[in-house]
Motif scaffolding. Structure first.
Motif, PDB file in Angstrom:
ATOM      1  N   GLU A 141       0.895  -1.261  -0.061  1.00 33.57           N
ATOM      2  CA  GLU A 141      -0.193   0.051  -0.010  1.00 33.57           C
ATOM      3  C   GLU A 141       0.823   1.302  -0.187  1.00 33.57           C
ATOM      4  O   GLU A 141       0.745   2.200  -0.783  1.00 33.57           O
ATOM      5  CB  GLU A 141      -0.785  -0.006   1.506  1.00 33.57           C
ATOM      6  CG  GLU A 141      -1.918   0.963   1.306  1.00 33.57           C
ATOM      7  CD  GLU A 141      -3.129   0.606   0.553  1.00 33.57           C
ATOM      8  OE1 GLU A 141      -3.803  -0.643   0.640  1.00 33.57           O
ATOM      9  OE2 GLU A 141      -3.625   1.615  -0.363  1.00 33.57           O
ATOM     10  N   TYR A 220      -2.202  -6.056 -13.601  1.00 35.05           N
ATOM     11  CA  TYR A 220      -3.435  -5.641 -12.446  1.00 35.05           C
ATOM     12  C   TYR A 220      -4.397  -4.841 -13.441  1.00 35.05           C
ATOM     13  O   TYR A 220      -4.076  -3.938 -14.151  1.00 35.05           O
ATOM     14  CB  TYR A 220      -2.661  -4.632 -11.475  1.00 35.05           C
ATOM     15  CG  TYR A 220      -3.355  -4.298 -10.388  1.00 35.05           C
ATOM     16  CD1 TYR A 220      -3.643  -5.107  -9.432  1.00 35.05           C
ATOM     17  CD2 TYR A 220      -3.700  -2.987 -10.211  1.00 35.05           C
ATOM     18  CE1 TYR A 220      -4.452  -4.812  -8.267  1.00 35.05           C
ATOM     19  CE2 TYR A 220      -4.304  -2.513  -9.180  1.00 35.05           C
ATOM     20  CZ  TYR A 220      -4.613  -3.490  -8.127  1.00 35.05           C
ATOM     21  OH  TYR A 220      -5.458  -2.889  -7.035  1.00 35.05           O
ATOM     22  N   PRO A 251      -8.498  -0.363  -6.331  1.00 35.12           N
ATOM     23  CA  PRO A 251      -8.473  -1.588  -6.398  1.00 35.12           C
ATOM     24  C   PRO A 251      -8.387  -2.327  -7.977  1.00 35.12           C
ATOM     25  O   PRO A 251      -8.773  -1.650  -9.032  1.00 35.12           O
ATOM     26  CB  PRO A 251     -10.026  -2.202  -5.896  1.00 35.12           C
ATOM     27  CG  PRO A 251     -10.740  -0.916  -5.923  1.00 35.12           C
ATOM     28  CD  PRO A 251      -9.786   0.277  -5.884  1.00 35.12           C
ATOM     29  N   GLU A 296      -1.407  -3.766  -3.569  1.00 35.23           N
ATOM     30  CA  GLU A 296      -2.410  -3.938  -2.437  1.00 35.23           C
ATOM     31  C   GLU A 296      -3.156  -2.656  -2.489  1.00 35.23           C
ATOM     32  O   GLU A 296      -2.745  -1.386  -2.778  1.00 35.23           O
ATOM     33  CB  GLU A 296      -1.612  -3.727  -1.325  1.00 35.23           C
ATOM     34  CG  GLU A 296      -2.234  -4.050   0.186  1.00 35.23           C
ATOM     35  CD  GLU A 296      -1.494  -3.880   1.498  1.00 35.23           C
ATOM     36  OE1 GLU A 296      -0.530  -4.220   1.178  1.00 35.23           O
ATOM     37  OE2 GLU A 296      -2.107  -3.633   2.275  1.00 35.23           O
ATOM     38  N   ALA A 297      -4.473  -2.725  -2.331  1.00 35.70           N
ATOM     39  CA  ALA A 297      -5.511  -1.627  -2.412  1.00 35.70           C
ATOM     40  C   ALA A 297      -6.511  -1.466  -1.310  1.00 35.70           C
ATOM     41  O   ALA A 297      -7.645  -1.383  -1.467  1.00 35.70           O
ATOM     42  CB  ALA A 297      -6.139  -1.562  -3.662  1.00 35.70           C
ATOM     43  N   ARG A 301     -10.542  -0.059  -1.071  1.00 36.20           N
ATOM     44  CA  ARG A 301     -11.416  -0.860  -0.831  1.00 36.20           C
ATOM     45  C   ARG A 301     -12.158  -0.812   0.496  1.00 36.20           C
ATOM     46  O   ARG A 301     -13.372  -0.520   0.410  1.00 36.20           O
ATOM     47  CB  ARG A 301     -10.906  -2.429  -0.669  1.00 36.20           C
ATOM     48  CG  ARG A 301     -10.582  -3.027  -1.959  1.00 36.20           C
ATOM     49  CD  ARG A 301     -10.221  -4.432  -2.089  1.00 36.20           C
ATOM     50  NE  ARG A 301      -9.421  -4.886  -3.023  1.00 36.20           N
ATOM     51  CZ  ARG A 301     -10.102  -5.510  -4.249  1.00 36.20           C
ATOM     52  NH1 ARG A 301     -11.483  -5.538  -4.246  1.00 36.20           N
ATOM     53  NH2 ARG A 301      -9.597  -5.723  -5.382  1.00 36.20           N
ATOM     54  N   THR A 306     -14.721  -0.330  -5.796  1.00 35.99           N
ATOM     55  CA  THR A 306     -15.041  -1.614  -6.088  1.00 35.99           C
ATOM     56  C   THR A 306     -14.683  -1.723  -7.497  1.00 35.99           C
ATOM     57  O   THR A 306     -14.520  -1.129  -8.388  1.00 35.99           O
ATOM     58  CB  THR A 306     -16.535  -1.994  -5.946  1.00 35.99           C
ATOM     59  OG1 THR A 306     -17.177  -1.177  -6.740  1.00 35.99           O
ATOM     60  CG2 THR A 306     -17.106  -1.851  -4.441  1.00 35.99           C
TER      61      THR A 306
END
Lengths: 329, 329
Positions: A141, A220, A251, A296-297, A301, A306
């Motif tokens: 993150e 991603y 995300p 990483e998110a 989230r 979403t």
């Protein structure tokens, strides 16, 4: 409510405008003016907003955005940028548009803030291109942006400015580090990342597509529909919940090329899959090797952003949004 | 070899110039021209260099550094900046000097590079102010710069530019994230960090000093002598070993105010310690609470950067370098 979209002729900007025009509102508030600008004049979308304005504006010319800010839009979406390849090919142009254009916009807002207390929500399109290899299989993150392109550098600088102008109270900014958008509609482009979309979009229209990397390559992703959702959420959320770190990893779906092909087969059949031609390209293999396989998110989230959970979901969104609900192959 | 120091009237810039002038060389190569500039004309140090030039230059006026770069210095030390408090008080001035001044310098170098292939070593003074709370007790090596001041923002942007200009081959940059410098010589200044030095320097000269925070406050330090060492090493090291991440956390000593006071007592006695007056200041307590207690700097240590191991060593360096070897209290 007045809404301004800078970069409204681009793929995401256009879809964002279409969605706001169709809804006629943003965050439950009626939009009575939607202003859409880009370096080429954007097309006004259909919808229920009475006052839709379009204009051609070159954000790289000094003070270009001042007249737009004088109108005091409540929400400013800033998506205007030249892409990675062009920013790499033309160093001056990249800095002029992606850095100076962004700074000029923020300065125009600050000037209006100092005049009148104006403090708009500003949603800034950043990119996972701020991250440069080497990194772990999953970028944490709070990993340092160490971009390996001028485009990524310019986006990382835009993020820092956004955070500082927010901290100083001149604007209320949210920066969105967008995953690679897939499936991109339209014709194949020259971006190194283009194949990720080409190998899905083209076979679904009965056309061949070239796959230049191995099936094991992991990256991603988010759909255009999810990306529009990011912008809408960022425009309407309670930013007090974010804290001082205003630039968020969006995300995304971490998936392999093999996952893409499996989704293509599931949705469009073996015939479509057979249209994907494997033609390894060392240049693209090397470029893609420097991209993050996963990011990483958790913060985003938790804040309510979403995204799709599978490539089949991404493919079905494309079929619904771009192909009228049916595959042609 | 020609050496340019921008910001040569500041505390570190001056000491760096004095050291180079005294050595007469840099990395084993004779320095035959040392150019020192700052917003006020720096004082030429004593030494063996035949050609020492000094000038007053305002780096915030466009193209101010072009004539300096036209001289094609082999090494450019860039330390010119306005400090944290002033950059916070005067938003425009901070961006003009700390961001535009840095970018103009890099642009002048790029222009000369495009003309002649010139690719100097550029050592950029950054700061641990690029890191903003919240963070863990020890900031990891690849932690994201999320500054909480405009100064930190401007330094983080300078770092990104340095890395991109290096990647593109226009210059050969090394960015040094300096710890808080202690013991700062000279009169007490208004910086929020000033007390870290005041509580050592003033009692060693028989004067009282105010301690506005608790003894348990932990922060990250290096002496002026160590900082000069960082710049000399960055100017002469093999940068191929660094890789693309050109901005390095400098090694520092993680220590508490209590450690400082213990070193003061050990070196200067109980009489000196009694000159430290505890006067809590809520503003300073709050500011300092956002500073990093410790920072990982394994990469820089592996690359040969070194720092003091104890506060007693820092205090003794001050006594040798500033007090002629003896304490006055």
């Amino acid at each position: 409510m007045k809404v301004l979209i800078i970069g409204a002729a681009g793929m995401i900007g256009r879809k964002l405008a279409e969605r706001i025009a169709a809804d006629g509102m943003l965050g439950g508030v009626a939009v009575d003016r939607l202003t859409m600008v880009d370096v080429v004049e954007p097309t006004a979308p259909r919808g229920t907003i009475g006052d839709v304005r379009t204009a051609a504006i070159d954000v790289s010319s000094p003070r270009a955005t001042e007249p737009l800010i004088a109108d005091r839009p409540d929400v400013v979406f800033h998506l205007a940028a030249i892409v990675s390849g062009e920013a790499e090919a033309d160093f001056d142009k990249g800095y002029r548009i992606n850095l100076d254009g962004t700074r000029d916009l923020f300065e125009a807002i600050r000037a209006e803030h100092l005049r009148s207390g104006y403090t708009p929500r500003v949603v800034f399109a950043s990119s996972i291109a701020v991250f440069g290899a080497p990194f772990d299989a999953r970028v944490p993150e709070d990993f340092a942006p160490t971009p390996l392109t001028s485009y990524g550098t310019q986006k990382a600088i835009g993020e820092l400015l956004l955070a500082d102008y927010t901290r100083r109270g001149f604007l209320d900014g949210v920066g969105l580090r967008l995953p690679t958008i897939c499936v991109r509609p339209g014709a194949p482009n020259k971006a190194a990342s283009g194949f990720f979309s080409n190998i899905l979009r083209e076979p679904m229209s009965g056309k061949e597509a070239v796959l230049p990397v191995a099936d094991t390559v992991r990256h991603y992703f988010a759909s255009p529909r999810a990306a529009v959702g990011f912008f809408l959420h960022a425009a309407t959320m309670d930013t007090a919940r974010i804290g001082p770190r205003r630039n968020l990893n969006m995300p995304g779906l971490s998936a392999t090329v093999g996952d893409e092909l499996e989704a293509l087969r599931a949705v469009a059949g073996d015939g479509a899959l057979a249209l994907v031609k494997r033609v390894p390209d060392e240049t693209i293999i090397r470029i893609v090797d420097g991209w993050a396989p996963d990011i990483e998110a958790a913060r985003a989230r938790e804040l309510g952003f979403t995204v799709e959970d599978s490539f089949e979901e991404i493919v079905r969104a494309h079929i619904e949004d771009e192909l009228g609900g049916a595959v042609r192959s």
